[in-house]
Motif scaffolding. Structure first.
Motif, PDB file in Angstrom:
ATOM      1  N   ALA A  78       0.854  -1.181   0.000  1.00  0.00           N
ATOM      2  CA  ALA A  78       0.000   0.000   0.000  1.00  0.00           C
ATOM      3  C   ALA A  78       0.892   1.235   0.000  1.00  0.00           C
ATOM      4  N   ILE A  79       0.321   2.349  -0.466  1.00  0.00           N
ATOM      5  CA  ILE A  79       1.092   3.573  -0.667  1.00  0.00           C
ATOM      6  C   ILE A  79       0.307   4.758  -0.115  1.00  0.00           C
ATOM      7  N   ALA A  80       1.010   5.773   0.373  1.00  0.00           N
ATOM      8  CA  ALA A  80       0.379   7.026   0.785  1.00  0.00           C
ATOM      9  C   ALA A  80       1.136   8.194   0.181  1.00  0.00           C
ATOM     10  N   MET A  81       0.405   9.247  -0.181  1.00  0.00           N
ATOM     11  CA  MET A  81       1.037  10.465  -0.684  1.00  0.00           C
ATOM     12  C   MET A  81       0.158  11.659  -0.358  1.00  0.00           C
ATOM     13  N   GLY A  82       0.770  12.833  -0.366  1.00  0.00           N
ATOM     14  CA  GLY A  82       0.027  14.059  -0.156  1.00  0.00           C
ATOM     15  C   GLY A  82      -0.601  14.556  -1.448  1.00  0.00           C
ATOM     16  N   SER A  83      -1.465  15.548  -1.328  1.00  0.00           N
ATOM     17  CA  SER A  83      -2.182  16.046  -2.495  1.00  0.00           C
ATOM     18  C   SER A  83      -1.257  16.736  -3.486  1.00  0.00           C
ATOM     19  N   SER A  84      -0.193  17.382  -3.021  1.00  0.00           N
ATOM     20  CA  SER A  84       0.732  18.059  -3.933  1.00  0.00           C
ATOM     21  C   SER A  84       1.493  17.056  -4.791  1.00  0.00           C
ATOM     22  N   THR A  85       1.898  15.946  -4.181  1.00  0.00           N
ATOM     23  CA  THR A  85       2.573  14.890  -4.939  1.00  0.00           C
ATOM     24  C   THR A  85       1.634  14.322  -5.996  1.00  0.00           C
ATOM     25  N   ASN A  86       0.402  14.051  -5.584  1.00  0.00           N
ATOM     26  CA  ASN A  86      -0.589  13.530  -6.521  1.00  0.00           C
ATOM     27  C   ASN A  86      -0.829  14.513  -7.665  1.00  0.00           C
ATOM     28  N   GLN A  87      -0.927  15.800  -7.351  1.00  0.00           N
ATOM     29  CA  GLN A  87      -1.192  16.799  -8.389  1.00  0.00           C
ATOM     30  C   GLN A  87      -0.034  16.897  -9.369  1.00  0.00           C
ATOM     31  N   TRP A  88       1.202  16.750  -8.866  1.00  0.00           N
ATOM     32  CA  TRP A  88       2.358  16.779  -9.770  1.00  0.00           C
ATOM     33  C   TRP A  88       2.264  15.637 -10.767  1.00  0.00           C
ATOM     34  N   ALA A 152       5.139   7.788   0.139  1.00  0.00           N
ATOM     35  CA  ALA A 152       5.764   8.238  -1.102  1.00  0.00           C
ATOM     36  C   ALA A 152       6.005   9.743  -1.172  1.00  0.00           C
ATOM     37  N   GLY A 153       5.458  10.508  -0.309  1.00  0.00           N
ATOM     38  CA  GLY A 153       5.743  11.935  -0.353  1.00  0.00           C
ATOM     39  C   GLY A 153       4.521  12.782  -0.081  1.00  0.00           C
ATOM     40  N   GLY A 154       4.838  14.012   0.272  1.00  0.00           N
ATOM     41  CA  GLY A 154       6.171  14.600   0.322  1.00  0.00           C
ATOM     42  C   GLY A 154       6.825  14.496   1.676  1.00  0.00           C
ATOM     43  N   GLY A 155       7.797  15.409   1.895  1.00  0.00           N
ATOM     44  CA  GLY A 155       8.566  15.366   3.113  1.00  0.00           C
ATOM     45  C   GLY A 155       7.741  15.583   4.371  1.00  0.00           C
ATOM     46  N   GLU A 156       6.751  16.447   4.298  1.00  0.00           N
ATOM     47  CA  GLU A 156       5.930  16.717   5.476  1.00  0.00           C
ATOM     48  C   GLU A 156       5.093  15.501   5.859  1.00  0.00           C
ATOM     49  N   LEU A 157       4.603  14.747   4.886  1.00  0.00           N
ATOM     50  CA  LEU A 157       3.857  13.526   5.191  1.00  0.00           C
ATOM     51  C   LEU A 157       4.776  12.506   5.859  1.00  0.00           C
ATOM     52  N   ALA A 158       6.012  12.415   5.391  1.00  0.00           N
ATOM     53  CA  ALA A 158       6.978  11.542   6.060  1.00  0.00           C
ATOM     54  C   ALA A 158       7.205  12.016   7.493  1.00  0.00           C
ATOM     55  N   GLY A 159       7.287  13.340   7.682  1.00  0.00           N
ATOM     56  CA  GLY A 159       7.456  13.884   9.024  1.00  0.00           C
ATOM     57  C   GLY A 159       6.269  13.599   9.923  1.00  0.00           C
TER      58      GLY A 159
END
Length: 237
Positions: A78-88, A152-159
């Motif tokens: 499974a994977i997680a990402m923020g909305s900015s990563t998805n939009q890119w 998977a991103g970004g840095g703030e989601l990892a944080g």
């Protein structure tokens, strides 16, 4: 925003169906062997992207060398990402509705953290989620069905995953470029105790891949000299 959203490098995904604001699997299959991993590319001075979300510095290198990414992805459930990563990804790779439209690449269920409605992607298993990381992580871990979980991103989601002790490993492909400023790889202080370097591998002339283990509460036990963490570090013996 993640610096490795280029599908030729770490950071893109793909799936089978689209679900809006849908939970993952509604059960408690949470294996203790599951690893929560952040796998990304970074500049030498620790940035994922420029301040305007550009990845031109990364795209100049083309595809990553070696089987590392393929092997990593094979163990992801499974994977997680923020909305900015998805939009890119939507803007720069998927390009939906254009003659250059591409398919979503990953088969794993993917959680998109967003407080707003986002565009669906054809033939992609996307779960748009909101709120704190911990309850969503529990659902994602269940959806992973015994395999690892990729932040998977970004840095703030990892944080935000690190804050409640839900980050186990960092796998970082460090590029031979500096950006001076930009979006940070992991905007958290992790020093007492430090990360534990497990391996380093050169990938051609452009990248070095670092594999670090993230410390957890209690990890001061057994460190050199049995030292005590500084006051306020949150780590106790």
């Amino acid at each position: 925003m993640l610096a490795c959203c280029d599908p030729r490098r770490p950071g893109v995904m793909g799936c089978n169906k689209v679900q809006a604001i849908a939970p993952f699997v509604n059960h408690t299959f949470l294996p203790t062997t599951l690893k929560n991993q952040s796998y990304s590319a970074s500049s030498l001075d620790g940035f994922l992207a420029t301040t305007d979300n550009s990845l031109d510095w990364l795209l100049q290198f083309g595809e990553a060398e070696g089987p590392g990414y393929k092997n990593f992805l094979a163990d992801i459930g499974a994977i997680a990402m923020g909305s900015s990563t998805n939009q890119w990804l939507l803007d720069h790779y998927i390009k939906g509705g254009t003659p250059d439209e591409k398919a979503w690449l990953y088969t794993q269920p993917t959680g998109i953290f967003s407080g707003r409605k986002l565009d669906a992607v054809r033939d992609a298993d996307l779960r748009f989620v909101q709120g704190a990381v911990t309850p969503v992580h529990q659902q994602m871990a269940a959806a992973a069905k015994g395999k690892n979980f990729w932040i998977a991103g970004g840095g703030e989601l990892a944080g935000q995953s690190f804050d409640p002790d839900l980050l186990d490993e960092l796998i970082i492909q460090v590029a031979s470029v500096t950006l001076g400023q930009g979006l940070p790889l992991l905007p958290r202080l992790i020093a007492f105790p430090p990360l534990r370097l497990r391996s380093v591998q050169a990938l051609g002339e452009a990248f070095a891949e670092l594999h670090d283990q993230v410390p957890h509460p209690g990890d001061w036990i057994g460190m050199a000299g049995g030292s005590t963490p500084p006051n306020g570090s949150g780590f106790t013996l």
